[in-house]
Design a protein around this motif. Sequence first.
Motif, PDB file in Angstrom:
ATOM      1  N   UNK A   1       0.828  -1.205   0.000  1.00 25.66           N
ATOM      2  CA  UNK A   1       0.000   0.000   0.000  1.00 25.66           C
ATOM      3  C   UNK A   1       0.865   1.259   0.000  1.00 25.66           C
ATOM      4  N   UNK A   2       2.014   1.199   0.650  1.00 23.19           N
ATOM      5  CA  UNK A   2       2.925   2.349   0.684  1.00 23.19           C
ATOM      6  C   UNK A   2       3.379   2.725  -0.721  1.00 23.19           C
ATOM      7  N   UNK A   3       3.645   1.727  -1.554  1.00 22.64           N
ATOM      8  CA  UNK A   3       4.083   1.982  -2.926  1.00 22.64           C
ATOM      9  C   UNK A   3       2.952   2.584  -3.756  1.00 22.64           C
ATOM     10  N   UNK A   4       1.741   2.109  -3.546  1.00 20.39           N
ATOM     11  CA  UNK A   4       0.585   2.633  -4.301  1.00 20.39           C
ATOM     12  C   UNK A   4       0.351   4.107  -3.967  1.00 20.39           C
ATOM     13  N   UNK A   5       0.485   4.442  -2.697  1.00 23.66           N
ATOM     14  CA  UNK A   5       0.238   5.817  -2.246  1.00 23.66           C
ATOM     15  C   UNK A   5       1.230   6.795  -2.869  1.00 23.66           C
TER      16      UNK A   5
END
Length: 507
Positions: free
Chosen positions: A292-296
């Motif tokens: 999720x950190x990469x998507x954000x």
Amino acid sequence: MGNTSKASHEQKGDSQQNENGLNGDEFSYQQKHKPTSEFNSRDEYLEHELQIMAPKRWRPNLPFRDYRFEIEDTIPAMAATIGKVVMVGAIAATFAGSLGLDQGFILENVRYELLIVSIFIILFSGFLLPTANLAGTHGPLIPLIPIVVAAGGHPMALGLLIGALGLILAISKGGSMLANLTSKGVCGGLLLYLGFVGTISQVNKLFAWADGIGMAHIAFIVIFCTIILYALLEHWGKRWLAVPLSCLLGGTLAFAMGAPFEFQTGPGLPNMNPMYWWGENTGWMLGLPTLESFVVVLPFAILAVAMWSPDFLGHQVFQKINYPERTEKVHMNIDDTMTSASIRQTFGSLLGGANFTSSWGTYIVPAAIAKRPIPAGALLTALFCIIAALWGYPMDLAIWQPVLCVALIVGVFIPLLEAGMEMTREGKTTQSAAIVVFSSALVNPAFGWALTMLLDNLGLVGCKERSSGLSKMSRWVIPSIMFVVLTAVMASVGMLPGIPALIPSLG
């Protein structure tokens, strides 16, 4: 017959060199180098050095065999070290403020980054890619850091994505392609805007600092004396000395007039363990990133890499303006710079550094003025960064406002103004330059570059003859895609003035 035998002997020698993986060009620097005494002036010697260099990509380039150290190399190295301490400190401080980290985190991470960057400077710009500019700091990303943190973004995720996207752009040679599509008017306008805004910003910062200590007159006297010094150096043809002499003048004047200064940062080493920096309760106190950190952080990573092309182009053009003819081989290579910056970013983020990288402006601008190629000054920059990190005290001096502000003004922003004016002297370049400045003031330089490149290539502004000579792909397809993608990303993170973020969680 004697000439034939000599030619055969030389050809045999060349064959032997080729068997060893070397050729005549690689030895041409040693063969063509002449001592300073054989030239009428220092400028002639430095220009000759630029013309005889034969840099090699992805093969060893060694001091004294492929290039030499000159006193002029110390100037960009000094300016670069000052700029690095300041810019990495700004990024670390912005993250620390948003994440609630203390002052110790900032100091230790800046020291860590100075050591990290030194390794990659030596490896790439000094050794394997001598036409790749040093991987510096991405200043325009600093205002976005609080937004990244508020959205739940992770600094390692952002750094790794920037590295991956940058490497893709470098391998596809997208950076040099976009540079070739940018006219002189567009590039000149960018330089004018960046130079003017940067100069005003540093003058305001110096006055704000002087007001804060109740000595506003110090800022006026320091800037006035710096202007006189810069004019004299220009008149004497010694402008490459502007950074050290202006720093010395500004710091000495301010201290003599009673401005407070003391050394606080002593010798030491940062924690060199990446697991410390990415621990749950140590370093960043964030642990490792999740999917999720990469998507954000994806929109921010796209934006960061999209901003590289105009930044890199401005630095390359500055060399072209200051270097003599027949020096194309030593000009900064945009794709190689993207490659080294991407690799440096990837490893720096994995190790725990706070830096987000771009082309190193506080190095390449003074180096171009001093008419020096990249490698020798790069190695000195690495040395100065290591000294600053281990010794500590130079870090205090570099961030003292009278030293910092005048260094950036005379070393980066005034030369950018001069280069921008030089590029917009002929033809219809002023039309494109004016639109760049206008649209950059509306949003930011990346938006201004993308919009004006599209309008210029379509022939709506600037030189119509240039536009008519472009292919359909170069005329509108690529510029349109670039503008739409860049604008969409800016809109998604709330960077378009007056328009809420299209993705609310990122605004």
